[in-house]
Motif scaffolding. Structure first.
Motif, PDB file in Angstrom:
ATOM      1  N   GLY A 210       0.814  -1.218   0.000  1.00  0.00           N
ATOM      2  CA  GLY A 210       0.000   0.000   0.000  1.00  0.00           C
ATOM      3  C   GLY A 210       0.840   1.258   0.000  1.00  0.00           C
ATOM      4  O   GLY A 210       0.551   2.228  -0.717  1.00  0.00           O
ATOM      5  N   VAL A 211       1.910   1.258   0.803  1.00  0.00           N
ATOM      6  CA  VAL A 211       2.818   2.415   0.872  1.00  0.00           C
ATOM      7  C   VAL A 211       3.505   2.624  -0.473  1.00  0.00           C
ATOM      8  O   VAL A 211       3.583   3.751  -0.985  1.00  0.00           O
ATOM      9  N   LYS A 212       4.007   1.544  -1.056  1.00  0.00           N
ATOM     10  CA  LYS A 212       4.676   1.646  -2.350  1.00  0.00           C
ATOM     11  C   LYS A 212       3.724   2.151  -3.423  1.00  0.00           C
ATOM     12  O   LYS A 212       4.095   2.986  -4.261  1.00  0.00           O
ATOM     13  N   THR A 213       2.505   1.656  -3.403  1.00  0.00           N
ATOM     14  CA  THR A 213       1.510   2.078  -4.385  1.00  0.00           C
ATOM     15  C   THR A 213       1.177   3.555  -4.218  1.00  0.00           C
ATOM     16  O   THR A 213       1.047   4.292  -5.208  1.00  0.00           O
ATOM     17  N   ALA A 214       1.030   3.987  -2.961  1.00  0.00           N
ATOM     18  CA  ALA A 214       0.723   5.394  -2.681  1.00  0.00           C
ATOM     19  C   ALA A 214       1.853   6.297  -3.174  1.00  0.00           C
ATOM     20  O   ALA A 214       1.613   7.366  -3.763  1.00  0.00           O
ATOM     21  N   GLN A 215       3.090   5.873  -2.943  1.00  0.00           N
ATOM     22  CA  GLN A 215       4.242   6.652  -3.407  1.00  0.00           C
ATOM     23  C   GLN A 215       4.255   6.740  -4.929  1.00  0.00           C
ATOM     24  O   GLN A 215       4.480   7.814  -5.497  1.00  0.00           O
ATOM     25  N   SER A 216       3.999   5.615  -5.564  1.00  0.00           N
ATOM     26  CA  SER A 216       3.986   5.584  -7.028  1.00  0.00           C
ATOM     27  C   SER A 216       2.851   6.445  -7.582  1.00  0.00           C
ATOM     28  O   SER A 216       3.044   7.196  -8.553  1.00  0.00           O
ATOM     29  N   ASN A 217       1.690   6.353  -6.956  1.00  0.00           N
ATOM     30  CA  ASN A 217       0.539   7.127  -7.419  1.00  0.00           C
ATOM     31  C   ASN A 217       0.758   8.626  -7.274  1.00  0.00           C
ATOM     32  O   ASN A 217       0.310   9.413  -8.111  1.00  0.00           O
ATOM     33  N   LYS A 222       1.423  13.612 -10.523  1.00  0.00           N
ATOM     34  CA  LYS A 222       2.070  14.872 -10.896  1.00  0.00           C
ATOM     35  C   LYS A 222       2.511  14.877 -12.365  1.00  0.00           C
ATOM     36  O   LYS A 222       2.751  15.932 -12.939  1.00  0.00           O
ATOM     37  N   ALA A 223       2.664  13.663 -12.934  1.00  0.00           N
ATOM     38  CA  ALA A 223       3.124  13.572 -14.314  1.00  0.00           C
ATOM     39  C   ALA A 223       2.027  14.001 -15.272  1.00  0.00           C
ATOM     40  O   ALA A 223       0.841  13.793 -15.018  1.00  0.00           O
ATOM     41  N   ALA A 324      11.975  -2.283 -11.521  1.00  0.00           N
ATOM     42  CA  ALA A 324      10.881  -1.619 -12.241  1.00  0.00           C
ATOM     43  C   ALA A 324       9.791  -2.617 -12.609  1.00  0.00           C
ATOM     44  O   ALA A 324       8.603  -2.308 -12.567  1.00  0.00           O
ATOM     45  N   MET A 325      10.201  -3.828 -12.968  1.00  0.00           N
ATOM     46  CA  MET A 325       9.229  -4.833 -13.371  1.00  0.00           C
ATOM     47  C   MET A 325       8.363  -5.254 -12.194  1.00  0.00           C
ATOM     48  O   MET A 325       7.163  -5.500 -12.341  1.00  0.00           O
ATOM     49  N   SER A 326       8.972  -5.318 -11.004  1.00  0.00           N
ATOM     50  CA  SER A 326       8.210  -5.693  -9.819  1.00  0.00           C
ATOM     51  C   SER A 326       7.304  -4.562  -9.368  1.00  0.00           C
ATOM     52  O   SER A 326       6.143  -4.775  -9.034  1.00  0.00           O
ATOM     53  N   SER A 327       7.840  -3.338  -9.352  1.00  0.00           N
ATOM     54  CA  SER A 327       7.091  -2.205  -8.807  1.00  0.00           C
ATOM     55  C   SER A 327       6.078  -1.617  -9.777  1.00  0.00           C
ATOM     56  O   SER A 327       5.024  -1.128  -9.359  1.00  0.00           O
ATOM     57  N   TYR A 328       6.380  -1.645 -11.071  1.00  0.00           N
ATOM     58  CA  TYR A 328       5.521  -0.959 -12.039  1.00  0.00           C
ATOM     59  C   TYR A 328       5.002  -1.872 -13.155  1.00  0.00           C
ATOM     60  O   TYR A 328       4.224  -1.435 -13.996  1.00  0.00           O
ATOM     61  N   GLY A 329       5.427  -3.131 -13.143  1.00  0.00           N
ATOM     62  CA  GLY A 329       5.034  -4.039 -14.215  1.00  0.00           C
ATOM     63  C   GLY A 329       3.555  -4.319 -14.293  1.00  0.00           C
ATOM     64  O   GLY A 329       3.025  -4.630 -15.352  1.00  0.00           O
ATOM     65  N   THR A 330       2.863  -4.200 -13.167  1.00  0.00           N
ATOM     66  CA  THR A 330       1.426  -4.473 -13.142  1.00  0.00           C
ATOM     67  C   THR A 330       0.605  -3.265 -13.577  1.00  0.00           C
ATOM     68  O   THR A 330      -0.379  -3.391 -14.298  1.00  0.00           O
ATOM     69  N   SER A 331       1.006  -2.097 -13.124  1.00  0.00           N
ATOM     70  CA  SER A 331       0.161  -0.914 -13.281  1.00  0.00           C
ATOM     71  C   SER A 331       0.471  -0.052 -14.505  1.00  0.00           C
ATOM     72  O   SER A 331      -0.401   0.662 -14.992  1.00  0.00           O
ATOM     73  N   ARG A 622      11.727   8.885 -15.492  1.00  0.00           N
ATOM     74  CA  ARG A 622      10.476   9.646 -15.556  1.00  0.00           C
ATOM     75  C   ARG A 622       9.417   8.897 -16.352  1.00  0.00           C
ATOM     76  O   ARG A 622       8.225   8.957 -16.032  1.00  0.00           O
ATOM     77  N   VAL A 623       9.841   8.180 -17.382  1.00  0.00           N
ATOM     78  CA  VAL A 623       8.892   7.391 -18.170  1.00  0.00           C
ATOM     79  C   VAL A 623       8.235   6.327 -17.291  1.00  0.00           C
ATOM     80  O   VAL A 623       7.017   6.125 -17.341  1.00  0.00           O
ATOM     81  N   ILE A 624       9.052   5.667 -16.454  1.00  0.00           N
ATOM     82  CA  ILE A 624       8.515   4.586 -15.622  1.00  0.00           C
ATOM     83  C   ILE A 624       7.746   5.126 -14.423  1.00  0.00           C
ATOM     84  O   ILE A 624       6.585   4.773 -14.204  1.00  0.00           O
ATOM     85  N   THR A 625       8.383   5.973 -13.628  1.00  0.00           N
ATOM     86  CA  THR A 625       7.728   6.431 -12.393  1.00  0.00           C
ATOM     87  C   THR A 625       6.520   7.318 -12.666  1.00  0.00           C
ATOM     88  O   THR A 625       5.589   7.376 -11.862  1.00  0.00           O
ATOM     89  N   GLY A 626       6.520   8.012 -13.797  1.00  0.00           N
ATOM     90  CA  GLY A 626       5.372   8.836 -14.153  1.00  0.00           C
ATOM     91  C   GLY A 626       4.371   8.120 -15.042  1.00  0.00           C
ATOM     92  O   GLY A 626       3.337   8.696 -15.403  1.00  0.00           O
ATOM     93  N   ASN A 627       4.692   6.876 -15.407  1.00  0.00           N
ATOM     94  CA  ASN A 627       3.833   6.102 -16.313  1.00  0.00           C
ATOM     95  C   ASN A 627       3.486   6.939 -17.546  1.00  0.00           C
ATOM     96  O   ASN A 627       2.323   7.059 -17.951  1.00  0.00           O
ATOM     97  N   LEU A 628       4.515   7.520 -18.153  1.00  0.00           N
ATOM     98  CA  LEU A 628       4.300   8.493 -19.225  1.00  0.00           C
ATOM     99  C   LEU A 628       3.750   7.887 -20.514  1.00  0.00           C
ATOM    100  O   LEU A 628       3.135   8.597 -21.310  1.00  0.00           O
ATOM    101  N   LEU A 629       3.957   6.600 -20.717  1.00  0.00           N
ATOM    102  CA  LEU A 629       3.482   6.003 -21.965  1.00  0.00           C
ATOM    103  C   LEU A 629       1.960   5.934 -22.035  1.00  0.00           C
ATOM    104  O   LEU A 629       1.398   5.674 -23.099  1.00  0.00           O
ATOM    105  N   ARG A 630       1.286   6.185 -20.913  1.00  0.00           N
ATOM    106  CA  ARG A 630      -0.186   6.246 -20.959  1.00  0.00           C
ATOM    107  C   ARG A 630      -0.650   7.456 -21.760  1.00  0.00           C
ATOM    108  O   ARG A 630      -1.798   7.512 -22.223  1.00  0.00           O
ATOM    109  N   PHE A 631       0.247   8.450 -21.933  1.00  0.00           N
ATOM    110  CA  PHE A 631      -0.097   9.643 -22.707  1.00  0.00           C
ATOM    111  C   PHE A 631       0.285   9.494 -24.178  1.00  0.00           C
ATOM    112  O   PHE A 631       0.023  10.388 -24.979  1.00  0.00           O
ATOM    113  N   TYR A 632       0.933   8.385 -24.519  1.00  0.00           N
ATOM    114  CA  TYR A 632       1.496   8.230 -25.857  1.00  0.00           C
ATOM    115  C   TYR A 632       0.612   7.338 -26.717  1.00  0.00           C
ATOM    116  O   TYR A 632       0.274   6.223 -26.323  1.00  0.00           O
TER     117      TYR A 632
END
Length: 689
Positions: A210-217, A222-223, A324-331, A622-632
């Protein structure tokens, strides 16, 4: 007798006694669930001890909330908390049975994956024994209803309630300290959710996640689209066109990616006691129809293998901390090789791996990458002696993979992940066919044995590919994911390389790993271009004739005539043909001599290279932590929808059979609907009668 009666009265007539009963019941049932419902891979006395105690602290902390209330309310709050914790445990039992992983915040929130995939078959995966997790709650409620428990209406002294909560916090801290000592980097590297649960417990995992998800969110919130524009601008400005001579020479060919676990370049042509350690890979490396790179470097960080896969599939770096795959691979949204090849060139994509599907979050990340099929350990027969370290032994893995490979519709993009050549490089005696080295370093000396075993397995696979006819229509790519011998073994490394000394510069150069592209008719040779794993996908696309000009990627084709040849390391170090940087010091790459008193021109060159490295690492993050490819939204590419993928064995094989019937071009189909399994020959002692 009097003492037993006093204890009974205390347990049934006091609030603290009731609290103790509820906590102990929950503790016992949780531990029993761990060992009967989950496969946590507990090894050694420390892990067994931590698995036993880790349900207790969080149970005390959470159920203890009820101690701050008075009267009947206090009792029912404890019961309700116990029920909710039991419901969480029950939900994870079902999810784990389906996906071999634990429920996380991102799983629950993203794409309706839990409801869409788990909900459809919830009745089919539920077992009667699963409901035993609620048994203690039912018993406690009945004991209250029949007044076995007498309600203690008095408010417990605040200092006692605080003392219990404080003790719970201390126990949590002690648990964490012991876990970190046994598994350094437990919370920073995030290998596998199984590790967090077996060391800290299911409830602690929920908080951690939950903490990791909150930090990522928070970072993602902000991205915005302007952040993506900054990345696009940099990539467009620094785009390197592919080599036209090689463009499309492997168009529509199968792609077989062979992941050489922990395999370093120095093993190529290396001999021990006059015997080649890797004769099969040596032959491939020097073949006329193989493009081999001798200045190719791993670029992984803490994510190790998962970082290599992130770069391989996406041409995006791993993170400075964690995986990155563990922390952001799902979302996260990705624009990955399997999805691109599937959408643009009709490829069937698959990963085969004789290890746990949840390791490095593969079972979720591969869905985000767009892999059609993922065949982990659950797809393989695992008899006694088959499994070693992190998965099925390589020869057995390849042997069992044929029955899946031959049914893939062509062209296919298949990645096969080997694991036997993994630290700590132990190999059972019956599989040893070369002597250990004699550096005296126990970690290092077994390395040639497991590497030789891997090489033998590769030889068996290559023989199958030739005999079955697959080699003629397949581009085979082999790559090493990361170092096998870390920088903590300078003395042993010097001995292996027959050097007088081995310093940090030497270790940086030691990060070379193999990269080969083999295909009959390919114009091969040894290529001296400097590059790294970030460059693999653009190089592969160069050969396949896939246009990558509008893609978000930080690598360049290693076949390009004007490749920049700047190899960034995750910590900011770098290697170029002329200069290298390690731990703040600069060296001449060829000589290994330190750069002292640099001229103004040299200073400017070093500063320019350092700025490039820092910029690319920062933008990639920035691409990973901001999930920037959702804008692409590039032309010709559709976002991957994770809910459309399932890797459950029965469903996947049914879907594969349907796809094969439709395409009618699998190896099995072209072989007259007969298996090619007999074409695979192995000397694996485990299979000898």
């Amino acid at each position: 007798m009097g003492r037993l009666k006093a204890s009974y009265n205390w347990l049934t007539k006091t609030k603290l006694g009731f609290f103790t009963v509820v906590v102990v019941f929950f503790w016992v049932k949780t531990y029993l669930t761990y060992i009967t419902k989950f496969n946590l891979g507990v090894v050694g006395p420390m892990q067994k001890f931590l698995l036993l105690i880790n349900p207790l602290p969080t149970a005390m902390l959470l159920i203890g909330i009820g101690l701050f209330f008075k009267g009947r309310k206090s009792y029912w709050i404890m019961v309700i908390i116990d029920f909710l914790l039991s419901l969480w445990l029950f939900s994870n039992i079902l999810y784990y049975r389906e996906f071999s992983d634990f429920l996380s915040t991102s799983i629950i929130k993203t794409s309706g994956s839990t409801s869409d995939n788990l909900g459809k078959s919830i009745a089919g995966i539920t077992k009667g024994t699963d409901f035993l997790v609620f048994l203690d709650v039912v018993i406690i409620v009945l004991l209250i209803a029949f007044k076995v428990f007498k309600i203690d209406v008095r408010r417990l002294k605040l200092k006692i309630s605080l003392l219990i909560e404080g003790l719970a916090v201390v126990l949590i801290g002690t648990n964490l300290t012991m876990a970190q000592k046994d598994r350094p980097g437990l919370l920073t590297r995030t290998f596998d959710n199984n590790y967090i649960v077996k060391y800290l417990g299911l409830n602690s995992f929920a908080v951690y996640d939950g903490v990791k998800t909150a930090q990522s969110n928070a970072i993602m919130a902000k991205a915005n689209h302007s952040d993506l524009k900054t990345v696009q601008s940099y990539i467009k400005k620094n785009y390197i066109a592919p080599n036209p001579e090689y463009y499309g020479v492997a168009k529509n060919k199968n792609v077989l990616v062979i992941h050489l676990e922990s395999f370093q370049q120095f093993l190529i042509d290396y001999k021990w006691h006059g015997k080649e350690v890797t004769p099969n890979l040596n032959k491939l490396y020097h073949a006329n129809d193989t493009i081999s790179f001798d200045n190719f470097f791993n670029q992984v960080g803490q994510g190790k293998t998962s970082d290599a896969e992130m770069m391989l599939e996406n041409s995006i770096f791993g993170l400075q901390s964690g995986s990155a795959m563990s922390s952001y691979g799902t979302s996260n949204t990705f624009e990955s090789a399997p999805a691109i090849l599937g959408q643009q060139a009709g490829y069937t994509s698959a990963v085969m791996h004789g290890g746990a599907g949840s390791f490095w979050n593969r079972d979720n990340a591969y869905k985000s990458f767009g892999y059609d099929y993922f065949m982990p350990l659950s797809y393989y027969q695992n008899k006694k002696g088959y499994y070693l370290g992190y998965g099925i032994k390589d020869k057995l893995f390849f042997d069992q993979s044929i029955k899946y490979m031959e049914h893939l519709p062509q062209p296919f993009y298949l990645k096969m992940i080997t694991v036997t050549n993994h630290y700590p490089y132990d190999l059972d005696k019956k599989n040893q066919s070369i002597d250990k080295t004699d550096t005296g370093d126990k970690t290092v000396d077994g390395y040639v044995q497991t590497a030789h075993y891997l090489d033998e397995a590769i030889g068996e696979l290559m023989s199958y590919l030739k005999k079955s006819g697959l080699e003629k229509n397949t581009l085979i790519m082999l790559y090493g994911d990361h170092y096998g011998i870390s920088g903590n073994h300078h003395k042993a490394s010097a001995q292996l390389l027959n050097k007088d000394s081995f310093n940090n510069f030497d270790n940086l150069q030691f990060q070379r790993v193999p990269l080969m592209f083999h295909m009959p008719g390919l114009k091969g040779g040894i290529n001296h271009t400097y590059g790294g794993e970030i460059d693999v996908r653009p190089t592969l696309f160069n050969l396949l004739g896939i246009n990558d000009q509008n893609m978000i990627q930080f690598g360049h084709s290693l076949l390009a005539k004007n490749a920049p040849q700047i190899v960034a390391q995750r910590n900011g170090d770098f290697i170029t043909p002329k200069y290298s940087k390690v731990e703040g010091s600069y060296y001449y790459t060829k000589s290994g001599k330190r750069v002292t008193h640099p001229s103004k021109k040299v200073k400017a060159q070093l500063a320019s290279i350092s700025n490039t490295v820092t910029t690319e690492l920062s933008l990639s993050d920035r691409v990973i932590t901001g999930n920037l490819l959702r804008f692409y939204k590039p032309n010709g590419f559709k976002y991957v929808k994770r809910k459309n993928y399932t890797y459950k064995k029965a469903d996947s094989l049914k879907r594969l059979k349907k796809a094969e019937k439709k395409s009618k071009n699998s190896v099995w189909y072209k072989n007259g609907k007969k298996s090619t399994q007999s074409d695979f020959k192995t000397d694996a002692p485990e299979l000898k009668k």
